[in-house]
Design an enzyme around this catalytic site. Structure first.
Site, PDB file in Angstrom:
ATOM      1  CD1 TRP A 101      40.645  17.470  79.009  1.00 33.56           C
ATOM      2  CD2 TRP A 101      38.691  17.328  77.887  1.00 33.56           C
ATOM      3  NE1 TRP A 101      41.238  17.687  78.660  1.00 33.56           N
ATOM      4  CE2 TRP A 101      40.215  17.513  77.583  1.00 33.56           C
ATOM      5  CE3 TRP A 101      37.928  17.321  76.651  1.00 33.56           C
ATOM      6  CZ2 TRP A 101      40.700  17.327  76.294  1.00 33.56           C
ATOM      7  CZ3 TRP A 101      38.573  17.595  75.578  1.00 33.56           C
ATOM      8  CH2 TRP A 101      39.491  17.759  75.070  1.00 33.56           C
ATOM      9  CG  ASP A 170      36.102  12.158  81.042  1.00 33.92           C
ATOM     10  OD1 ASP A 170      36.597  11.703  80.507  1.00 33.92           O
ATOM     11  OD2 ASP A 170      36.367  12.992  80.287  1.00 33.92           O
ATOM     12  CE  LYS A 194      43.559  12.006  76.432  1.00 35.25           C
ATOM     13  NZ  LYS A 194      44.287  12.623  76.445  1.00 35.25           N
TER      14      LYS A 194
END
Ligand code: PMP
Length: 358
Positions: A101, A170, A194
């Site tokens: 990511w 993030d 999530k």
């Protein structure tokens, strides 16, 4: 029967929340309409919108001078929006590369401006996040970007880097899983699917001061300033995901807030790491100090047994334990809403599986 769903995202939601959604789906508070069918500026939705912001501020103890925003395009669009808004033409932004990511955030950043990768441990196995001492920071970077939890590899920052430039994180896969000192951050973003609610919104927490930096050349809808000035209602906000997020924040408050969540998350993760470490049959894939409390990743010594494990687990109602397609192996995502009973079931299954095949 509800499954024990270990999916990395979209992920399990609290059952109570789903039941509440179901009970008011056709007729929201005697309006005769679903919350999905009413105006984003009407009284029913406005109350939800304001409560969600206020609950998030309360849960995270967000100081004055910060805004809570609901944006779209997922965390992936933030990979571009962050540099578009915060990185001036003659400036450089620092990024750590800790895995898949971070790598994507860096790739998008490079399309917009000067990026300095201060440390790169993205291809190491076992996986980890960089230590502060190995980071080669720029002088005067516009910001420092980190991925607080690498969802695929299962490596998580435990102590955030202290730096005199704005810290951008993030937090897609660990937001609201533990208390945070928000004053240490310039900007936090997280896709909702999530730890927050259904897919469709991205939560952004931003220091207002930072948003002023954006050039007027950036299109209006892509400026954080626009969202701050319009309370995330410049255009039609995804009302249904915000509504579910509102119920999730109420649920979190009822559980005792983020300190309680953190205790429970530690307890759940430790149960799994204990069994992974107990013998050589299973082996964890992240360095011990960086092990994620949200995404537990491991392999079976004999990798051929992994597909057998996944199939047998499915039959025992333990679903979606397959590791990300890019790395293979096994992954149990155990966000806030994942019940400890499901972790106990998995531990017992892992024990039996080892006895049978070990
Ligand atoms: N960052 C992290 C850490 C993620 O786990 C994900 C999704 N798995 C993303 C970014 C991308 O999120 P989205 O699909 O919301 O764009």
């Amino acid at each position: 029967m509800r499954a024990y769903n270990f999916s990395a995202g979209p992920a399990i939601l609290p059952e109570e929340v789903l039941e509440e959604v179901q009970s008011e789906l056709l007729d929201y508070k005697n309006s005769g309409m679903s919350i999905m069918e009413v105006s984003h500026r009407g009284k029913e939705y406005s109350a939800i919108h304001e409560e969600t912001i206020s609950n998030i501020k309360e849960l995270l103890n967000i100081p004055d001078g910060y805004s809570v925003l609901f944006m779209t395009g997922g965390a992936s669009s933030q990979f571009s929006l962050v540099p578009l808004n915060l990185l001036g033409k003659n400036e450089v932004a620092d990024y750590t590369n800790s895995g898949a990511w971070s790598k994507k955030a860096i790739k998008e950043g490079l399309m917009i401006g000067n990026i300095n990768v201060v440390a790169d441990c993205s291809s190491e196995i076992p996986t980890r996040v960089p230590s502060i001492s190995e980071c080669n920071f720029s002088n005067n970077a516009a910001y420092l970007h980190i991925t607080s939890n690498e969802t695929i590899s299962g490596a998580q920052w435990k102590l955030f880097p202290e730096s005199n430039v704005p810290l951008v994180a993030d937090m897609s896969s660990d937001i609201l899983s533990k208390p945070l000192d928000i004053s240490k951050f310039g900007l936090i973003y997280a896709g909702a699917q999530k730890n927050l609610g259904p897919a469709g919104i991205t939560l952004v927490i931003i220091k207002d001061e930072l948003a002023k930096k954006c050039s007027d050349e950036v299109p209006t809808i892509f400026q954080y300033k626009t969202f701050i000035d319009n309370n995330s209602l410049f255009n039609t906000v995804p009302t249904f995901p915000v509504y579910v997020l509102c119920l999730v924040t109420r649920w979190l408050k009822k559980q005792g807030g983020l300190s309680e969540m953190n205790k429970l998350n530690l307890q759940k993760a430790n149960k799994l790491y204990e069994i992974i470490d107990r013998s050589d049959f299973y082996k964890g894939t992240a360095v011990n100090e960086c092990r994620s409390l949200m995404n537990i990743t491991w392999r079976i010594q004999n990798e051929e047994l992994e597909s057998v494990f996944i199939n047998e687990a499915e039959k025992n109602n333990l679903k979606t334990l397959k590791g990300h397609r890019s790395v293979g192996g096994l992954r149990a995502s155990i966000y806030n809403a994942f019940p400890i009973e499901g972790v106990n079931e998995l531990v017992s299954f892992m024990n039996d599986f080892e006895l049978k095949y070990g």
